[in-house]
Design a protein around this motif. Structure first.
Motif, PDB file in Angstrom:
ATOM      1  N   ASN A   1       0.799  -1.229   0.000  1.00 44.44           N
ATOM      2  CA  ASN A   1       0.000   0.000   0.000  1.00 44.44           C
ATOM      3  C   ASN A   1       0.827   1.273   0.000  1.00 44.44           C
ATOM      4  OD1 ASN A   1      -2.439  -1.301  -0.142  1.00 44.44           O
ATOM      5  ND2 ASN A   1      -2.847  -1.241   2.054  1.00 44.44           N
ATOM      6  N   GLY A   2       2.121   1.182   0.351  1.00 43.17           N
ATOM      7  CA  GLY A   2       2.973   2.372   0.345  1.00 43.17           C
ATOM      8  C   GLY A   2       3.052   3.027  -1.024  1.00 43.17           C
ATOM      9  N   PRO A   3       3.463   2.278  -2.073  1.00 42.57           N
ATOM     10  CA  PRO A   3       3.510   2.869  -3.418  1.00 42.57           C
ATOM     11  C   PRO A   3       2.135   3.307  -3.923  1.00 42.57           C
ATOM     12  CG  PRO A   3       4.773   0.831  -3.325  1.00 42.57           C
ATOM     13  CD  PRO A   3       4.011   0.913  -2.042  1.00 42.57           C
ATOM     14  N   TYR A   4       1.116   2.501  -3.642  1.00 44.09           N
ATOM     15  CA  TYR A   4      -0.259   2.835  -4.050  1.00 44.09           C
ATOM     16  C   TYR A   4      -0.672   4.174  -3.439  1.00 44.09           C
ATOM     17  CZ  TYR A   4      -5.392   2.408  -3.401  1.00 44.09           C
ATOM     18  OH  TYR A   4      -6.745   2.634  -3.334  1.00 44.09           O
ATOM     19  N   ALA A   5      -0.391   4.354  -2.160  1.00 44.43           N
ATOM     20  CA  ALA A   5      -0.755   5.592  -1.479  1.00 44.43           C
ATOM     21  C   ALA A   5       0.019   6.781  -2.051  1.00 44.43           C
ATOM     22  CB  ALA A   5      -0.487   5.460   0.026  1.00 44.43           C
ATOM     23  N   LEU A   6       1.309   6.600  -2.292  1.00 37.55           N
ATOM     24  CA  LEU A   6       2.147   7.694  -2.790  1.00 37.55           C
ATOM     25  C   LEU A   6       1.702   8.144  -4.181  1.00 37.55           C
ATOM     26  CD1 LEU A   6       4.642   9.446  -2.144  1.00 37.55           C
ATOM     27  CD2 LEU A   6       6.034   7.724  -3.296  1.00 37.55           C
ATOM     28  N   ILE A   7       1.394   7.196  -5.053  1.00 37.57           N
ATOM     29  CA  ILE A   7       1.014   7.549  -6.430  1.00 37.57           C
ATOM     30  C   ILE A   7      -0.334   8.252  -6.463  1.00 37.57           C
ATOM     31  CG2 ILE A   7       0.407   6.621  -8.698  1.00 37.57           C
ATOM     32  CD1 ILE A   7       2.460   4.387  -8.193  1.00 37.57           C
ATOM     33  N   THR A   8      -1.284   7.766  -5.678  1.00 39.58           N
ATOM     34  CA  THR A   8      -2.634   8.343  -5.733  1.00 39.58           C
ATOM     35  C   THR A   8      -2.736   9.689  -5.019  1.00 39.58           C
ATOM     36  OG1 THR A   8      -3.268   7.023  -3.794  1.00 39.58           O
ATOM     37  CG2 THR A   8      -3.833   6.144  -5.963  1.00 39.58           C
TER      38      THR A   8
END
Length: 494
Positions: free
Chosen positions: A395-402
């Motif tokens: 979820n770290g990359p998902y959160a950063l991109i969104t």
């Protein structure tokens, strides 16, 4: 003797009027999107109640049954292809969400955000409740539940572009990764609360697992109508670009050329006229980095949403937990997601490498997913540790991109002050990601009958593909660091 000012009042007066408004908007939008995710979660908790292992359930003495195997299941999910039917429900929501998201950003830039969000939350509350009413109305039609999921998916698209655009209106670019990393924990907080609320009712009256979250998001819609302030100018506050004297780095150009970092200019800052017309869909696609991050998010969200919709059932099947226990255990994945999102934001702020931060976390996530499937259920301690770790890395990359990346690209210097591009860029990135969100649970439903190990191989492959789409941007970031020293920070031109 003059009385001293009360400590609480001293604390209040240390913050400017603008700061209080900005904090208020941050908390308010946090609550709104928490409600959005809270209302999405019940379906994953209720699945294990709709189709149960009836041999372990105590049968009422007065119940006349003809099938000892499926007597406790909820038709039509009492069939052997129940996993496929669950996949159909998931995809009715997610495909509608993915398609609707591309149009949602366009509407979000042309309609008042307060009305748009309020309408979306009220209608989401209605359709979430309608799914729960199926329990009390004794509805056993797959078509009914599929229709409700489609409509709810369309209504849920009102949330993300609108709240990101609202936060983007109020906050500048300094420490954006950290601020939005903390703010984006609403996704995991909503999932956790949705799991816990649904878990309270799932074993007694699963309809309430939907009705209560539906009432909560509808209430948030009413709150939005009465209190949301879309822009600082609406309440005579300064817009973010006017805070450069108070907040260091807020007006530094995003994604700027590496050769300009650290240069001290003695020329007066050019005032860029803000454009009022909304950007076109294809114009937003041409912004450097939008396509790469969109495709990366497609596969990152595929992994995240497969866990969102299937993790409780996986825990129930593999670890043999009851529905409520499996739901409660699955919240640890979201707790890890909160920590991962904040860590990703901090690291990317410090290094200036959004793409590199995402890529490193995705690379590490791949072997961790394999380990979770292999040893994750051996003991309670191992399960907790692996869920927290996998949640953070997925979820770290998902959160950063969104969040931070979408806001960076939506206010890219190539737009020359067109602040109205933010909602469209956010919708493109999240809409593309939502295609992956639809594919993940669908593939999990198709693959899971062949074994859960194959599902995890699919997730690992998606992680690798997400990394590949960022390879050009990672190369550019590393090139920039080598050219200006290892500790220098700033955003490069992609």
């Amino acid at each position: 003797m003059k009385s001293s000012l009360a400590p609480g009042i001293k604390l209040i007066t240390t913050f400017s009027r603008d700061s209080w408004y900005r904090g208020f908007i941050l908390v308010l939008t946090f609550l709104f999107y928490t409600a959005y995710h809270l209302s999405r979660k019940p379906i994953s908790i209720v699945k294990s109640e709709l189709h149960r292992n009836c041999s372990t359930v105590i049968r009422p003495a007065d119940l006349n049954i003809t099938n000892n195997v499926t007597w406790c299941d909820w038709p039509p999910f009492d069939q052997d292809n129940y996993q496929t039917l669950f996949g159909v429900l998931d995809n009715c929501f997610l495909v509608a969400y993915a398609i609707g998201m591309f149009f949602s950003g366009i509407f979000g830039e042309r309609l008042p955000l307060r009305y748009y969000l309020s309408f979306g939350m009220l209608m989401s509350g209605l359709f979430t409740c309608l799914f729960g009413f199926g329990f009390y109305w004794n509805i056993h039609s797959l078509g009914y539940y599929a229709f409700v999921q489609v409509m709810n998916g369309l209504m849920q698209t009102t949330g993300w572009p609108a709240v990101v655009a609202c936060v983007g209106n109020w906050f500048g670019k300094g420490k954006r990764g950290f601020i939005m990393g903390v703010w984006n924990s609403h996704t995991s907080v909503g999932n956790i609360l949705g799991s816990l609320i649904a878990g309270v009712f799932v074993s007694t009256a699963w309809g309430m697992s939907f009705i209560v979250p539906g009432i909560i998001i509808a209430s948030a819609g009413i709150l939005c109508f009465f209190f949301l302030v879309e822009k600082p100018e609406d309440v005579n506050c300064l817009s973010p670009q006017h805070h450069s004297g108070q907040e260091s780095g807020e007006t530094a150009p995003l994604l700027q050329d590496a050769s300009n970092v650290g240069a001290i200019s003695t020329e007066p800052e050019e005032v860029v006229e803000e454009h009022t017309e909304a950007i076109s869909f294809f114009g937003a696609l041409c912004i450097p980095g939008v396509v790469e991050f969109s495709l990366c998010l497609l596969f990152a969200k595929l992994v995240s949403y497969t866990f969102l919709y299937w993790l409780p059932l996986y825990i129930s099947n593999v670890a043999h937990f009851e529905a409520k226990e499996a739901g409660d255990m699955s919240t640890l994945f979201d707790v890890g997601g909160i920590l991962g999102g904040i860590l990703a934001g901090l690291v990317s702020d410090y290094t200036g490498g959004r793409a590199t931060t995402c890529c490193v976390m995705l690379i590490v996530a791949a072997p961790m997913l394999f380990l979770y499937n292999d040893i994750g259920q051996r003991s309670l301690g191992t399960t907790i540790g692996m869920l927290l770790l996998c949640g953070g890395l997925v979820n770290g990359p998902y959160a950063l991109i969104t969040t931070a990346v979408s806001a960076d690209l939506g206010t890219h210097e190539s737009l020359r002050g067109n602040a109205r591009a933010l909602s469209t860029v956010t919708a493109i990135i999240d809409g593309t990601g939502s295609i992956g969100a639809a594919l993940g649970p669908l593939l999990a439903g198709v693959i899971s009958p062949t074994g859960w190990k194959n599902v995890f191989f699919m997730l690992i492959s998606a992680d690798v593909l997400a990394c590949l789409f960022l390879s050009r941007l990672v190369y550019k970031e590393v090139q920039g660091w080598c050219g200006r020293g290892p500790r220098a920070r700033g955003f490069k031109e992609f």
